[in-house]
Design an enzyme around this catalytic site. Structure first.
Site, PDB file in Angstrom:
ATOM      1  N   GLY A  27       0.801  -1.210   0.000  1.00 21.16           N
ATOM      2  CA  GLY A  27       0.000   0.000   0.000  1.00 21.16           C
ATOM      3  C   GLY A  27       0.833   1.259   0.000  1.00 21.16           C
ATOM      4  O   GLY A  27       2.071   1.222  -0.083  1.00 21.16           O
ATOM      5  N   TYR A 146     -15.073   4.608   9.283  1.00 23.31           N
ATOM      6  CA  TYR A 146     -13.648   4.316   9.347  1.00 23.31           C
ATOM      7  C   TYR A 146     -13.095   4.603  10.739  1.00 23.31           C
ATOM      8  O   TYR A 146     -12.372   3.789  11.319  1.00 23.31           O
ATOM      9  CB  TYR A 146     -12.905   5.145   8.303  1.00 23.31           C
ATOM     10  CG  TYR A 146     -11.407   4.951   8.343  1.00 23.31           C
ATOM     11  CD1 TYR A 146     -10.823   3.775   7.884  1.00 23.31           C
ATOM     12  CD2 TYR A 146     -10.572   5.956   8.836  1.00 23.31           C
ATOM     13  CE1 TYR A 146      -9.445   3.601   7.914  1.00 23.31           C
ATOM     14  CE2 TYR A 146      -9.196   5.786   8.870  1.00 23.31           C
ATOM     15  CZ  TYR A 146      -8.643   4.603   8.413  1.00 23.31           C
ATOM     16  OH  TYR A 146      -7.277   4.430   8.462  1.00 23.31           O
TER      17      TYR A 146
END
Length: 285
Positions: A27, A146
């Protein structure tokens, strides 16, 4: 390497160089950590969908595979994987929980009773953005899915004890594989909000900072030195890199609620990311 993002005393002494499992090495943030840590440490990194040389495949939902990797005799597991885009988490809360919370439970079960330490990268989105700044002692009050999943993951580690949570803000810079930040500036126009204030941190500074912090337990913050709006940040990056995009100021947004002001500061250490001018000079070099 430019020394401005290397904390005083870097590199750490040889007896503090652990064997590391880096989850999410493919990532944006994980790739930055991979680049920083592999020259000095034995690191096993994972990818989910993008095969990359030197990394091993891992789907966080493959719990037996995750548990087997975690039980591989590592000194430190750096957890930098999961579902990161706020809009994606808001659209599918069950998936956000599956990728951001459940793996922490699996990891804890796998390392319990061993000497392996977990380091969870968490987020400034555990806060609601109503204060001028946030330290480790401030109460959490997430306003989006989130943030709630990160809060739940933190609670698991805090209940267990002996592990470390490092909260970071918006990260900017260039990743070795994923360019999540710079991709936002790829179009002819880039919308950037003037009503969101942050203390962004430069990607290459995170790895050295973690190496100075990973002997701690509990919660620590690592933020950037400068406080500015998203619009000011994007405009500065565009100028420094001479990008052809036009940065357009906006207010408000759709998809999910965002805290209006997220400035991370620490009462437990003195590390800060480099100033914006220094970081952009390094980025543009």
């Amino acid at each position: 390497m430019n020394p401005f993002w290397q904390p005083s005393g870097w590199p750490p002494p040889s007896d503090s160089r652990p064997r590391i499992l880096l989850l999410g090495a493919s990532g944006f943030v994980g790739g930055g950590l991979w680049t920083s840590l592999t020259p000095r440490h034995e690191v096993v990194g994972t990818y989910a969908t993008r095969p990359l040389p030197g990394l091993v495949r891992l789907d966080l939902r493959d719990e037996p595979r995750l548990a087997a990797l975690a039980a591989g005799g590592f000194d430190l597991i750096v957890h930098a994987a999961g579902l990161v885009p706020l809009e994606a988490a808001e659209a599918d809360p069950a998936l956000a929980h599956r990728l951001n919370v459940r793996p922490v439970e699996v990891l804890l079960d796998a390392v319990r009773g061993s000497a392996t330490k977990l380091l969870l990268l968490s987020s400034d989105n555990v806060f609601d953005g109503t204060r001028s700044r946030y330290t480790e002692d401030d109460p959490r009050s997430p306003v989006n899915v989130y943030g709630r999943t990160k809060t739940a993951a933190e609670d698991l580690l805090l209940a267990e004890g002996g592990h470390l949570i490092v909260r970071i803000p918006l990260v900017f810079g260039r990743g070795p594989w994923a360019n999540t930040f710079l991709d936002r500036l790829a179009g002819p126009t880039t919308a950037a909000r003037t009503d969101l204030v942050c203390a962004p941190v430069y990607l290459p500074s995170i790895g050295p900072a973690l190496a100075r912090l990973w002997d701690r337990t509990g919660v620590v913050h690592y933020g950037g030195a400068d406080v500015l709006t998203r619009f000011a940040l994007m405009s500065a990056v565009r100028r420094a890199l001479r990008l052809p995009t036009r940065v357009v100021p906006t207010e408000g947004g759709s998809g999910c609620r965002r805290p209006p002001r997220l400035v991370l500061r620490s009462t437990r250490h003195t590390l800060l990311g480099p100033g914006l001018d220094e970081a952009l000079a390094h980025l543009a070099a």
